[in-house]
Design an enzyme around this catalytic site. Sequence first.
Site, PDB file in Angstrom:
ATOM      1  N   GLN A 107       0.879  -1.234  -0.016  1.00  0.00           N
ATOM      2  CA  GLN A 107       0.203  -0.078  -0.013  1.00  0.00           C
ATOM      3  C   GLN A 107       0.999   1.340   0.198  1.00  0.00           C
ATOM      4  O   GLN A 107       0.483   2.452  -0.217  1.00  0.00           O
ATOM      5  CB  GLN A 107      -0.991   0.070   1.323  1.00  0.00           C
ATOM      6  CG  GLN A 107      -1.727  -1.278   1.483  1.00  0.00           C
ATOM      7  CD  GLN A 107      -2.407  -1.264   2.794  1.00  0.00           C
ATOM      8  OE1 GLN A 107      -3.345  -0.617   3.212  1.00  0.00           O
ATOM      9  NE2 GLN A 107      -1.733  -2.100   3.738  1.00  0.00           N
ATOM     10  N   HIS A 125      -1.397   1.594  -4.204  1.00  0.00           N
ATOM     11  CA  HIS A 125      -1.580   3.119  -4.307  1.00  0.00           C
ATOM     12  C   HIS A 125      -0.896   3.928  -5.010  1.00  0.00           C
ATOM     13  O   HIS A 125      -0.859   5.046  -4.770  1.00  0.00           O
ATOM     14  CB  HIS A 125      -1.763   3.534  -2.658  1.00  0.00           C
ATOM     15  CG  HIS A 125      -2.922   2.990  -1.771  1.00  0.00           C
ATOM     16  ND1 HIS A 125      -2.932   2.678  -0.533  1.00  0.00           N
ATOM     17  CD2 HIS A 125      -4.030   2.303  -2.293  1.00  0.00           C
ATOM     18  CE1 HIS A 125      -3.816   2.283  -0.173  1.00  0.00           C
ATOM     19  NE2 HIS A 125      -4.671   1.807  -1.422  1.00  0.00           N
ATOM     20  N   ASN A 219       3.226  -7.003  13.159  1.00  0.00           N
ATOM     21  CA  ASN A 219       2.767  -5.965  13.681  1.00  0.00           C
ATOM     22  C   ASN A 219       3.070  -5.817  15.243  1.00  0.00           C
ATOM     23  O   ASN A 219       2.448  -6.708  15.958  1.00  0.00           O
ATOM     24  CB  ASN A 219       1.298  -5.684  13.403  1.00  0.00           C
ATOM     25  CG  ASN A 219       1.136  -3.866  13.063  1.00  0.00           C
ATOM     26  OD1 ASN A 219       1.349  -3.362  14.339  1.00  0.00           O
ATOM     27  ND2 ASN A 219       0.245  -3.757  12.417  1.00  0.00           N
TER      28      ASN A 219
HETATM   29  N1  APR Z   1       6.979  -3.017  12.049  1.00  0.00           N
HETATM   30  C1  APR Z   1       5.799  -3.410  11.780  1.00  0.00           C
HETATM   31  N2  APR Z   1       4.598  -2.782  11.893  1.00  0.00           N
HETATM   32  C2  APR Z   1       4.927  -1.193  12.259  1.00  0.00           C
HETATM   33  C3  APR Z   1       5.929  -0.742  12.834  1.00  0.00           C
HETATM   34  C4  APR Z   1       7.091  -1.738  12.640  1.00  0.00           C
HETATM   35  N3  APR Z   1       8.365  -1.225  12.911  1.00  0.00           N
HETATM   36  N4  APR Z   1       5.724   0.697  13.320  1.00  0.00           N
HETATM   37  C5  APR Z   1       4.460   0.480  13.132  1.00  0.00           C
HETATM   38  N5  APR Z   1       3.694  -0.828  12.823  1.00  0.00           N
HETATM   39  C6  APR Z   1       2.384  -0.695  12.458  1.00  0.00           C
HETATM   40  C7  APR Z   1       1.380  -0.263  13.442  1.00  0.00           C
HETATM   41  O1  APR Z   1       1.160  -0.865  14.355  1.00  0.00           O
HETATM   42  C8  APR Z   1       0.134  -0.031  12.307  1.00  0.00           C
HETATM   43  O2  APR Z   1      -0.508  -1.115  12.470  1.00  0.00           O
HETATM   44  O3  APR Z   1       1.870  -0.369  11.114  1.00  0.00           O
HETATM   45  C9  APR Z   1       0.751   0.035  10.901  1.00  0.00           C
HETATM   46  C10 APR Z   1       0.493   1.441   9.992  1.00  0.00           C
HETATM   47  O4  APR Z   1      -0.781   1.457   9.877  1.00  0.00           O
HETATM   48  P1  APR Z   1      -1.230   2.830   8.950  1.00  0.00           P
HETATM   49  O5  APR Z   1      -0.558   3.971   9.271  1.00  0.00           O
HETATM   50  O6  APR Z   1      -2.803   2.695   8.857  1.00  0.00           O
HETATM   51  O7  APR Z   1      -0.730   2.319   7.433  1.00  0.00           O
HETATM   52  P2  APR Z   1      -1.517   1.443   6.352  1.00  0.00           P
HETATM   53  O8  APR Z   1      -2.317   0.344   6.900  1.00  0.00           O
HETATM   54  O9  APR Z   1      -0.518   1.237   5.182  1.00  0.00           O
HETATM   55  O10 APR Z   1      -2.438   2.535   5.826  1.00  0.00           O
HETATM   56  C11 APR Z   1      -3.074   2.211   4.767  1.00  0.00           C
HETATM   57  O11 APR Z   1      -4.038   4.380   4.431  1.00  0.00           O
HETATM   58  O12 APR Z   1      -3.791   6.768   4.338  1.00  0.00           O
HETATM   59  C12 APR Z   1      -3.908   5.605   3.548  1.00  0.00           C
HETATM   60  O13 APR Z   1      -3.276   5.329   1.272  1.00  0.00           O
HETATM   61  C13 APR Z   1      -2.817   5.122   2.829  1.00  0.00           C
HETATM   62  O14 APR Z   1      -1.639   3.383   2.144  1.00  0.00           O
HETATM   63  C14 APR Z   1      -2.298   3.930   3.184  1.00  0.00           C
HETATM   64  C15 APR Z   1      -3.427   3.418   3.842  1.00  0.00           C
END
Ligand code: APR
Length: 258
Positions: A107, A125, A219
């Site tokens: 994503q 995306h 995660n």
């Molecule tokens: N290793 C693994 N996971 C991690 C780490 C790490 N070091 N640090 C944080 N995380 C986890 C967090 O706990 C959270 O669950 O990464 C996740 C990030 O989540 P989001 O910020 O919501 O990212 P994502 O799921 O990719 O978002 C999806 O939202 O705004 C839109 O288009 C944007 O592609 C994006 C979509």
Amino acid sequence: MMRNAKIEPDLAAAAALLGSARSVMAFTGAGISAESGVPTFRGSGGIWDQYDERHLELGFFKAEPGLAWATIRAIFYAFARPFEPNDAHRVLAAWERSGLLDFTVTQNIDGLHRKAGSERLAEFHGATTDIVCLRCGGRSPASEAALAELPPRCPCGGVYKPDFVFFGEGIPERAYRDSVAAAERADLCLIVGSTGTVYPAASLPRRVKAHGGSIIEINPEASEFSADIADIVLPLGASEALRALDGLLRPAGAGNGS
Ligand code: APR
């Protein structure tokens, strides 16, 4: 810091599943790039605590392109210190080369999987690499010079938009098709660092589960996937978990080439 010993059996079980799967799909979110310094969207220190999420809505962008671009450049274009892949991206690229990993759906728009060497990849995306004119459809690289004045304008006079997917926009056709095909093939989905809140992306691991595939999630915090579809949850950072799995999967003494 020592890893909690309670995680070791789950790591071993995850490695066994990976080692015996026929087709493995990785599904990654912002968390895989957190250790590269790319901020996540949600969770502590998330982008949306600091910036206005509306700036990535197509309607807002069209009405206020200068304002939206200022936010977008601040978040996604670190020209002075470009983001680099971390071990998590590198392990997935090495697994692709060795044939263990069939396909990666990300994503993320940061381009770090590609930079690490992944080729069987869908950027669901889009990516920050190019800008595209809203009037004539012309494309141009999103260079520092191109983004010196905001909003950037095409020679035709139209406003350039980053060529990644905004809220309210469709998924690029090829990325969507390739991702769905990978999810249909996969008998194992490895989810890394996603809250699982944004659709249609979040439906891909659910597709794998729906046709009988297994789900491993990496995660450090619980996500929408954890209690719902994950068979094994590894509550670790992405690179620690992937390095550990890589170590368990590799025959003693063999390198992964990363
Ligand atoms: N290793 C693994 N996971 C991690 C780490 C790490 N070091 N640090 C944080 N995380 C986890 C967090 O706990 C959270 O669950 O990464 C996740 C990030 O989540 P989001 O910020 O919501 O990212 P994502 O799921 O990719 O978002 C999806 O939202 O705004 C839109 O288009 C944007 O592609 C994006 C979509």
